[in-house]
Design a protein around this motif. Structure first.
Motif, PDB file in Angstrom:
ATOM      1  N   LEU A   1      64.142 -12.239  50.102  1.00 30.25           N
ATOM      2  CA  LEU A   1      63.121 -12.011  49.081  1.00 30.25           C
ATOM      3  C   LEU A   1      63.785 -11.332  47.892  1.00 30.25           C
ATOM      4  O   LEU A   1      64.402 -10.282  48.051  1.00 30.25           O
ATOM      5  N   GLU A   2      63.671 -11.928  46.715  1.00 28.36           N
ATOM      6  CA  GLU A   2      64.294 -11.380  45.515  1.00 28.36           C
ATOM      7  C   GLU A   2      63.255 -10.608  44.708  1.00 28.36           C
ATOM      8  O   GLU A   2      62.162 -11.106  44.450  1.00 28.36           O
TER       9      GLU A   2
ATOM     10  N   ALA B   1      56.405  -5.611  47.443  1.00 29.01           N
ATOM     11  CA  ALA B   1      55.091  -6.227  47.269  1.00 29.01           C
ATOM     12  C   ALA B   1      55.105  -7.370  46.262  1.00 29.01           C
ATOM     13  O   ALA B   1      54.237  -8.239  46.279  1.00 29.01           O
ATOM     14  N   ARG B   2      56.101  -7.404  45.387  1.00 28.48           N
ATOM     15  CA  ARG B   2      56.180  -8.460  44.366  1.00 28.48           C
ATOM     16  C   ARG B   2      57.407  -9.360  44.525  1.00 28.48           C
ATOM     17  O   ARG B   2      57.646 -10.231  43.688  1.00 28.48           O
ATOM     18  N   ALA B   3      58.183  -9.140  45.564  1.00 32.45           N
ATOM     19  CA  ALA B   3      59.388  -9.937  45.776  1.00 32.45           C
ATOM     20  C   ALA B   3      59.017 -11.381  46.114  1.00 32.45           C
ATOM     21  O   ALA B   3      58.001 -11.653  46.741  1.00 32.45           O
ATOM     22  N   VAL B   4      59.879 -12.300  45.682  1.00 27.98           N
ATOM     23  CA  VAL B   4      59.643 -13.737  45.845  1.00 27.98           C
ATOM     24  C   VAL B   4      60.651 -14.307  46.843  1.00 27.98           C
ATOM     25  O   VAL B   4      61.856 -14.063  46.736  1.00 27.98           O
TER      26      VAL B   4
ATOM     27  N   ILE C   1      70.834  -3.691  47.974  1.00 20.29           N
ATOM     28  CA  ILE C   1      71.094  -2.873  46.789  1.00 20.29           C
ATOM     29  C   ILE C   1      72.379  -3.351  46.125  1.00 20.29           C
ATOM     30  O   ILE C   1      73.403  -3.516  46.782  1.00 20.29           O
ATOM     31  N   LEU C   2      72.308  -3.592  44.824  1.00 22.32           N
ATOM     32  CA  LEU C   2      73.466  -4.006  44.042  1.00 22.32           C
ATOM     33  C   LEU C   2      73.701  -2.964  42.952  1.00 22.32           C
ATOM     34  O   LEU C   2      72.813  -2.727  42.138  1.00 22.32           O
ATOM     35  N   GLU C   3      74.861  -2.363  42.975  1.00 18.71           N
ATOM     36  CA  GLU C   3      75.243  -1.355  41.987  1.00 18.71           C
ATOM     37  C   GLU C   3      74.178  -0.268  41.844  1.00 18.71           C
ATOM     38  O   GLU C   3      73.798   0.127  40.747  1.00 18.71           O
ATOM     39  N   GLY C   4      73.653   0.198  42.972  1.00 15.09           N
ATOM     40  CA  GLY C   4      72.704   1.302  42.982  1.00 15.09           C
ATOM     41  C   GLY C   4      71.250   0.931  42.745  1.00 15.09           C
ATOM     42  O   GLY C   4      70.384   1.790  42.802  1.00 15.09           O
ATOM     43  N   ALA C   5      70.949  -0.319  42.472  1.00 12.46           N
ATOM     44  CA  ALA C   5      69.567  -0.744  42.207  1.00 12.46           C
ATOM     45  C   ALA C   5      69.122  -1.761  43.252  1.00 12.46           C
ATOM     46  O   ALA C   5      69.879  -2.658  43.625  1.00 12.46           O
ATOM     47  N   THR C   6      67.898  -1.645  43.690  1.00 14.53           N
ATOM     48  CA  THR C   6      67.335  -2.604  44.644  1.00 14.53           C
ATOM     49  C   THR C   6      67.166  -3.959  43.971  1.00 14.53           C
ATOM     50  O   THR C   6      66.589  -4.049  42.891  1.00 14.53           O
ATOM     51  N   VAL C   7      67.697  -5.007  44.614  1.00 14.56           N
ATOM     52  CA  VAL C   7      67.573  -6.361  44.066  1.00 14.56           C
ATOM     53  C   VAL C   7      66.757  -7.277  44.976  1.00 14.56           C
ATOM     54  O   VAL C   7      66.392  -8.376  44.575  1.00 14.56           O
ATOM     55  N   GLY C   8      66.484  -6.841  46.203  1.00 15.22           N
ATOM     56  CA  GLY C   8      65.711  -7.679  47.093  1.00 15.22           C
ATOM     57  C   GLY C   8      65.616  -7.113  48.486  1.00 15.22           C
ATOM     58  O   GLY C   8      66.061  -5.990  48.763  1.00 15.22           O
ATOM     59  N   TYR C   9      65.036  -7.934  49.350  1.00 12.14           N
ATOM     60  CA  TYR C   9      64.788  -7.536  50.733  1.00 12.14           C
ATOM     61  C   TYR C   9      65.087  -8.720  51.640  1.00 12.14           C
ATOM     62  O   TYR C   9      65.031  -9.870  51.217  1.00 12.14           O
ATOM     63  N   ILE C  10      65.396  -8.410  52.888  1.00 11.30           N
ATOM     64  CA  ILE C  10      65.585  -9.448  53.898  1.00 11.30           C
ATOM     65  C   ILE C  10      64.688  -9.106  55.068  1.00 11.30           C
ATOM     66  O   ILE C  10      64.826  -8.039  55.666  1.00 11.30           O
ATOM     67  N   ASP C  11      63.749 -10.001  55.361  1.00  9.05           N
ATOM     68  CA  ASP C  11      62.887  -9.856  56.524  1.00  9.05           C
ATOM     69  C   ASP C  11      63.485 -10.644  57.671  1.00  9.05           C
ATOM     70  O   ASP C  11      64.008 -11.747  57.474  1.00  9.05           O
ATOM     71  N   VAL C  12      63.418 -10.092  58.866  1.00 10.70           N
ATOM     72  CA  VAL C  12      63.872 -10.784  60.062  1.00 10.70           C
ATOM     73  C   VAL C  12      62.622 -11.292  60.768  1.00 10.70           C
ATOM     74  O   VAL C  12      61.784 -10.509  61.207  1.00 10.70           O
TER      75      VAL C  12
END
Length: 102
Positions: A73-74, A79-82, A54-65
């Motif tokens: 994933l950005e 479901a749509r992250a790249v 989360i950047l400044e209150g908004a989701t910007v991506g995910y990290i899968d382990v």
């Protein structure tokens, strides 16, 4: 007709033992500590193997382990992250998703 099964080669055995040794050298994965209080980038553990960044209150991506690898994933929706990076370093994964923050 006789079918012969080839004997395992010494090379294949050497590659396997080298691969196992390499896997044992990878760092173990433990849950990441929370972001510093003054950091504009935050992450929350969503599941055993996923973080939301989360950047400044908004989701910007995910990290899968995935094993010993962090997959960055950005995107605002999982479901749509790249995928943008695979790394052994959690901080690098965070930077790959939110480069403006560092």
């Amino acid at each position: 007709m006789v079918l012969e099964i080839p004997a395992p080669s010494a090379r294949r055995g050497a590659l396997r033992s080298r691969g196992i040794r390499t896997l044992r050298e990878l760092p173990p994965r433990r849950p990441q500590p929370p972001a510093p209080e003054d950091s504009p980038v935050r992450w929350e553990r969503m599941d055993l193997d996923r973080y939301e960044v989360i950047l400044e209150g908004a989701t910007v991506g995910y990290i899968d382990v995935v094993g010993a690898v962090f997959v960055a994933l950005e995107g605002t929706r999982y479901a749509r992250a790249v995928e943008v990076l695979q790394t052994l370093d959690f901080a690098s994964a965070v930077r790959a998703i939110s480069p403006r923050s560092h």
